[in-house]
Scaffold this active site. Sequence first.
Site, PDB file in Angstrom:
ATOM      1  N   GLY A   1      96.809  88.130  84.610  1.00 24.63           N
ATOM      2  CA  GLY A   1      97.643  88.838  85.542  1.00 24.63           C
ATOM      3  C   GLY A   1      98.005  87.774  86.633  1.00 24.63           C
TER       4      GLY A   1
ATOM      5  N   GLY B   1      97.456  86.189  89.626  1.00 20.04           N
ATOM      6  CA  GLY B   1      96.731  86.212  90.886  1.00 20.04           C
ATOM      7  C   GLY B   1      96.968  85.704  92.055  1.00 20.04           C
ATOM      8  N   ARG B   2      97.978  84.817  91.942  1.00 17.26           N
ATOM      9  CA  ARG B   2      98.670  84.057  92.990  1.00 17.26           C
ATOM     10  C   ARG B   2     100.070  83.939  92.833  1.00 17.26           C
ATOM     11  NH1 ARG B   2      97.790  77.881  91.824  1.00 17.26           N
ATOM     12  NH2 ARG B   2      97.752  77.901  89.883  1.00 17.26           N
TER      13      ARG B   2
ATOM     14  N   LYS C   1     104.950  81.634  93.947  1.00 20.04           N
ATOM     15  CA  LYS C   1     103.834  81.156  93.294  1.00 20.04           C
ATOM     16  C   LYS C   1     102.850  80.637  94.653  1.00 20.04           C
ATOM     17  CE  LYS C   1     101.899  78.411  89.565  1.00 20.04           C
ATOM     18  NZ  LYS C   1     102.102  77.527  88.522  1.00 20.04           N
TER      19      LYS C   1
ATOM     20  N   ARG D   1     109.632  79.864  91.710  1.00 20.24           N
ATOM     21  CA  ARG D   1     109.831  79.496  90.507  1.00 20.24           C
ATOM     22  C   ARG D   1     110.932  80.484  89.645  1.00 20.24           C
ATOM     23  NH1 ARG D   1     104.682  79.195  86.202  1.00 20.24           N
ATOM     24  NH2 ARG D   1     104.325  81.439  86.882  1.00 20.24           N
TER      25      ARG D   1
ATOM     26  N   ARG E   1     104.815  86.682  78.461  1.00 23.61           N
ATOM     27  CA  ARG E   1     104.143  85.870  77.514  1.00 23.61           C
ATOM     28  C   ARG E   1     103.508  86.547  76.580  1.00 23.61           C
ATOM     29  NH1 ARG E   1     101.797  83.568  82.702  1.00 23.61           N
ATOM     30  NH2 ARG E   1     103.111  84.098  84.368  1.00 23.61           N
TER      31      ARG E   1
ATOM     32  N   ASP F   1      98.546  82.951  77.552  1.00 24.57           N
ATOM     33  CA  ASP F   1      98.880  83.445  78.767  1.00 24.57           C
ATOM     34  C   ASP F   1     100.301  82.658  79.508  1.00 24.57           C
ATOM     35  OD1 ASP F   1      96.590  82.190  79.337  1.00 24.57           O
ATOM     36  OD2 ASP F   1      97.143  82.414  81.409  1.00 24.57           O
TER      37      ASP F   1
ATOM     38  N   ASP G   1     104.147  77.023  83.395  1.00 24.27           N
ATOM     39  CA  ASP G   1     102.841  76.742  84.040  1.00 24.27           C
ATOM     40  C   ASP G   1     102.472  75.316  83.781  1.00 24.27           C
ATOM     41  OD1 ASP G   1     100.661  77.380  85.316  1.00 24.27           O
ATOM     42  OD2 ASP G   1     100.345  79.441  84.115  1.00 24.27           O
TER      43      ASP G   1
HETATM   44  P1  AMP Z   1      96.752  79.446  84.992  1.00 21.48           P
HETATM   45  O1  AMP Z   1      95.454  78.568  84.563  1.00 21.48           O
HETATM   46  O2  AMP Z   1      97.240  78.759  86.194  1.00 21.48           O
HETATM   47  O3  AMP Z   1      97.513  79.796  83.968  1.00 21.48           O
HETATM   48  O4  AMP Z   1      96.044  80.700  85.468  1.00 21.48           O
HETATM   49  C1  AMP Z   1      95.302  81.455  84.866  1.00 21.48           C
HETATM   50  C2  AMP Z   1      94.833  82.679  85.743  1.00 21.48           C
HETATM   51  O5  AMP Z   1      94.114  82.486  87.153  1.00 21.48           O
HETATM   52  C3  AMP Z   1      96.165  83.531  85.997  1.00 21.48           C
HETATM   53  O6  AMP Z   1      95.850  84.914  86.006  1.00 21.48           O
HETATM   54  C4  AMP Z   1      96.200  82.979  87.655  1.00 21.48           C
HETATM   55  O7  AMP Z   1      96.956  84.026  88.099  1.00 21.48           O
HETATM   56  C5  AMP Z   1      94.735  82.779  88.232  1.00 21.48           C
HETATM   57  N1  AMP Z   1      94.753  82.272  89.081  1.00 21.48           N
HETATM   58  C6  AMP Z   1      94.871  80.716  89.069  1.00 21.48           C
HETATM   59  N2  AMP Z   1      94.823  80.136  90.533  1.00 21.48           N
HETATM   60  C7  AMP Z   1      94.561  81.180  90.846  1.00 21.48           C
HETATM   61  C8  AMP Z   1      94.234  81.251  92.480  1.00 21.48           C
HETATM   62  N3  AMP Z   1      94.189  80.033  93.364  1.00 21.48           N
HETATM   63  N4  AMP Z   1      94.082  82.507  93.021  1.00 21.48           N
HETATM   64  C9  AMP Z   1      93.941  83.601  92.495  1.00 21.48           C
HETATM   65  N5  AMP Z   1      94.374  83.551  91.002  1.00 21.48           N
HETATM   66  C10 AMP Z   1      94.404  82.305  90.399  1.00 21.48           C
HETATM   67 MG    MG Z   2      98.875  80.768  83.783  1.00 28.19          MG
END
Ligand code: AMP
Ligand code: MG
Length: 472
Positions: free
Chosen positions: A86, A88-89, A109, A172, A179, A244, A254
């Site tokens: 989901g 997360g940021r 983002k 973004r 996805r 994802d 991403d």
């Molecule tokens: P990504 O590797 O960017 O595709 O992220 C994978 C997952 O980790 C996704 O659910 C992101 O929302 C979460 N995520 C990545 N960085 C952060 C962050 N700094 N804080 C909270 N969630 C994160």
């Molecule tokens: Mg991602």
Amino acid sequence: MTLTIPFDNSYARLPDAFFSRQAPVPVRVPTLIAFNEDLARLLQISPGEAQEMAEVFGGNALPNGAEPLAQLYSGHQFGTYNPQLGDGRAVLLGETIGADGVRRDIQLKGSGPTPFSRRGDGRAWLGPVLREYVVSEAMHALGVPTTRALAAVETGEPVYREAAMPGAVLTRVARSHLRVGTFQVFAARGQLENLRRLTDYAIERHYPQADGPMGLLRGVRDAQARLIAHWMSVGFIHGVMNTDNSSIAGETIDYGPCAFMDSYHPNTVYSSIDRMGRYAYSNQPDIAVWNLAQLATALIQQMEDKEAAVEEATEIVHAMPDLLQEQWLTRFRAKIGLTRAEEGDQDLISDLLKRMAENQADFINTFRALAGDAARDQFTDPSAFDGWADGWTERLDREDDPQVVMIAANPAFIPRNHRVEQMIEAAVKGDYTPFHRLNTVLAQPYEDQPEAADLMRPPTSSEVVQATFCGT
Ligand code: AMP
Ligand code: MG
């Protein structure tokens, strides 16, 4: 002048299970770094004063019509299923319908924690934000389907990584943020009504011609095959092709540890977390097929006749390697100036790539130089090129205008890793000149730009970027 965004938010009208309503979390001192006016025009956004835009794109003020939410999804990360990821940021502010009639998401983002943050802080630091801005816009200019960057804002707050870094928020823009993992989460939970609803939504938004879930699967397959072949042709390594991060619309999404290859080698990996080389340059086509198989598995859950669905889905997925190969061949033919298809073309291209790998030839500069007469200088042993060029020259006799074809297929400029790193280093010190210069030069990657020759140069041994890090 007031910033106006003509929102029309279809995702927010889906059932509550699809997302969590979440406003961006305000930041201390939002300062606008960049605003993409061309993209704003396409989105039918009228810009406001810099301060107002900093407030909106930093997450301190909600523009009229926004319905912010964090999207739910799951996914396979490096082959292992994670039942809940989901946003997360990130938060989706909403959607606009562009001047071209296309609906697009506008998402912040780095906008603070959400119910999906797990242990993360919900933030991003300046480096990955500028990197995504530059690289995604460069991809767009190269002609590769991609999410885009509308704005970048500094938050005036520190983000704690290995050290305290300046925080930032990226705006973004995507055809959607659907996805493979968006389908997986409902399939894995056995929420078939939601899965059907999502399938209908994706068809209506991206593949209106598709006849049901298997038609959708076919549409995604074709779009992903085109996309990955395009990546290969510009030497792009995504670095984290988890399900994802695999877009239903077929866009590059991403920009974490992604990188463009300098000297050519099929096994090239940059990402520091990809120790096994799962997402190495030449593995990308296989991984795209693997990801499509995960989408197939999810879609099948909603079908009445499972046996027939499995058979059809298997057929669809099994056709992907050939489609990808076809796309790859078309792109690489053009790279060596060929428009007609002949029997020996594949071997001719493979032979060139093999010689490039053995001679540390720079991927971008070698192909660009094919239209001139300096390609051989890219090889540690130039006679390795000459040995290939004899057969090639003969083959070119049966083409009309190979120079023009090659110039259009071989960019002069890509965001080289060491230049991206240098740009980030400068920005952290408050100097945004390299950031703006990169954006300007990379907006016309197929034009010769003699004043930017330094940006074509491969890294010196001390400039080489050995590893890239996830964009957190
Ligand atoms: P990504 O590797 O960017 O595709 O992220 C994978 C997952 O980790 C996704 O659910 C992101 O929302 C979460 N995520 C990545 N960085 C952060 C962050 N700094 N804080 C909270 N969630 C994160
Ligand atoms: Mg991602």
